[in-house]
Design a protein around this motif. Structure first.
Motif, short mmCIF file in Angstrom:
data_model
loop_
_atom_site.label_atom_id
_atom_site.label_comp_id
_atom_site.label_asym_id
_atom_site.label_seq_id
_atom_site.Cartn_x
_atom_site.Cartn_y
_atom_site.Cartn_z
N ALA A 239 -7.14 2.51 7.24
CA ALA A 239 -6.53 1.25 6.80
C ALA A 239 -6.88 0.17 7.79
O ALA A 239 -7.22 0.45 8.95
N PHE B 124 1.65 3.01 12.34
CA PHE B 124 1.23 3.65 11.08
C PHE B 124 -0.19 4.19 11.11
O PHE B 124 -0.65 4.75 10.11
N GLN C 261 -2.14 -12.28 4.72
CA GLN C 261 -2.83 -11.09 5.21
C GLN C 261 -3.65 -10.48 4.10
O GLN C 261 -3.31 -10.61 2.93
N GLU D 260 -4.81 -6.52 3.58
CA GLU D 260 -4.90 -5.17 4.12
C GLU D 260 -5.74 -4.33 3.17
O GLU D 260 -5.75 -4.56 1.95
N GLN E 122 0.82 -1.21 0.00
CA GLN E 122 0.00 0.00 0.00
C GLN E 122 0.86 1.27 0.00
O GLN E 122 0.45 2.29 -0.57
C1 2NL Z 1 -3.36 -6.43 11.90
C2 2NL Z 1 -3.29 -4.97 11.81
C3 2NL Z 1 -3.23 -3.16 10.28
C4 2NL Z 1 -2.86 -1.37 8.74
C5 2NL Z 1 -2.78 -2.72 9.06
C6 2NL Z 1 -1.90 0.24 7.13
C7 2NL Z 1 -1.30 0.37 5.90
C8 2NL Z 1 -0.85 1.62 5.53
C9 2NL Z 1 -0.99 2.66 6.35
C10 2NL Z 1 -1.59 2.49 7.55
CL1 2NL Z 1 -0.04 1.79 4.05
N1 2NL Z 1 -2.04 1.27 7.92
N2 2NL Z 1 -2.36 -1.00 7.50
C11 2NL Z 1 -3.42 -0.50 9.64
C12 2NL Z 1 -3.86 -0.97 10.86
C13 2NL Z 1 -3.78 -2.30 11.19
O1 2NL Z 1 -3.11 -4.52 10.52
O2 2NL Z 1 -3.69 -6.96 12.92
N3 2NL Z 1 -3.07 -7.13 10.83
C14 2NL Z 1 -3.15 -8.56 10.79
#
Ligand code: 2NL
Length: 343
Positions: free
Chosen positions: A306, A251, A209, A211, A174
């Motif tokens: 996100a 992030f 995953q 996202e 992303q």
């Molecule tokens: C989780 C948590 C998350 C994101 C992924 C993301 C990507 C960009 C910017 C900001 Cl480029 N955020 N992704 C945000 C929050 C949580 O994943 O538990 N994943 C298995």
């Protein structure tokens, strides 16, 4: 007198033919059985004068032998004919009877279901490399220089200084989308990720995953919540409720864990949800303005949300799979249970 009769029988045997089982049986009755013409010759023996008995006997035995040789010949001919007609009847264009079809792997089915749900609300798909540089996997995503996730025990490094590693999340995909496209961005990044963890029933060093990222003017936390409400109901059923728990990711700010009502007990509390009635399906948040700026998107003009989910985790909840290792062991007793997913 009898010589002539015997010659006639020999000629008849030589001319005899059989093409079917019935004709073979007719031949047997005519020339082999006790009641056959050859059998009758043996019965004639007693009417032959004594001095001719020996030569008559020799002739009759020769006829008998001839009849039997011909019989063997005809048996062979009929059995060959049977074999030929069987192969002529065979239809080589028919599929083999023991043709066993494969099925869709539960992870593939789960990923595809997630993709279908988000594609229908305007998300596109994005892909990126599994081998990443430090910028796309960590620095652009606002990871502090000494963040523990960068450490050796979490990340598989391929090279150090400059760091090249197996991506630990698909956020790196992303980052690449934001660097290369202008808002509005609505994108979904499914893919394989790597973390240096001990393999157990609940963790693996390779997993998958999905996202999602939505960047535009005026994107707010309500959009995040409604998008994930919609997803949860589509994925797990209309009755499913969603709860957001405050959390932290480098992030996103603010950040929240996403819980849904337990699929097993419907929220009453059971051993799957450890009595709470809720199970976690992933994390989410508003994209940190630093991340937008790092990727060349003006954080004064644009905002975004996100989220990220583990595909294994979703599949385990949906199909009540107790051990994550089953996904990669290729045990047909496990895989066969998902054959209906083919339809
Ligand atoms: C989780 C948590 C998350 C994101 C992924 C993301 C990507 C960009 C910017 C900001 Cl480029 N955020 N992704 C945000 C929050 C949580 O994943 O538990 N994943 C298995």
């Amino acid at each position: 007198m009898y010589q002539e009769k015997i010659e006639a029988i020999k000629a008849a045997i030589a001319a005899a033919d059989a093409n079917t089982q019935e004709e073979l049986e007719a031949y047997r009755m005519e020339y082999i059985s006790k009641k056959s013409v050859v059998g009758a010759l043996f019965a004639d023996m007693r009417n032959i004068p004594n001095e001719e008995k020996k030569s008559f006997g020799q002739l009759v035995n020769a006829v008998k032998q001839l009849a039997e040789e011909k019989f063997q010949e005809l048996i062979e001919k009929v059995s060959q004919a049977n074999k030929k007609s069987k192969s002529a009847d065979m239809d080589l264009t028919l599929p083999p009877s023991n043709h066993s079809l494969g099925g869709i792997h539960p992870l593939t089915a789960t990923r595809q279901r997630i993709i279908d749900i988000f594609e229908r609300i305007g998300f596109n798909l994005s892909e990126g490399p599994e081998i990443e540089d430090d910028w796309h996997n960590f620095t652009a995503l606002n990871f502090p220089e000494n963040h523990p996730a960068r450490e050796m025990q979490d990340t598989f490094f391929i090279e150090k200084n400059p760091d090249i590693a197996l991506r630990t999340h698909t956020s790196s995909v992303q980052v690449r989308v934001m660097e290369n496209q202008k808002p509005p961005i609505r994108t979904l990044s499914p893919g394989r990720v790597y973390r240096n963890e001990a393999i157990s029933a609940r963790a693996h060093c390779i997993f998958h995953q999905v996202e999602g990222l939505y960047v535009d003017e005026n994107v707010g936390f309500a959009d995040l919540k409604n998008t994930l409400y919609h997803f949860a109901k589509e994925m797990f059923g209309k009755e499913t409720k969603v709860r957001f728990r405050p959390s932290y990711f480098p992030f996103t700010e603010p950040s929240a864990e996403i819980d849904i009502t337990c699929l097993i007990c419907g929220g009453k509390g059971c051993n799957v949800c450890k009595g709470s009635g809720w199970v976690e399906i992933g994390g989410s948040g508003m994209v940190d303005p630093n991340v937008l700026d790092n990727c060349g998107i003006d954080s004064k003009k644009y905002t975004g949300f996100a989220f990220g989910m583990g595909i294994e985790r979703i599949a385990m909840l949906k199909y009540q799979i107790k051990d994550l290792r089953l996904f990669t062991e290729n045990d047909v007793r496990f895989l066969r249970q998902f054959k209906p997913l083919l339809q």
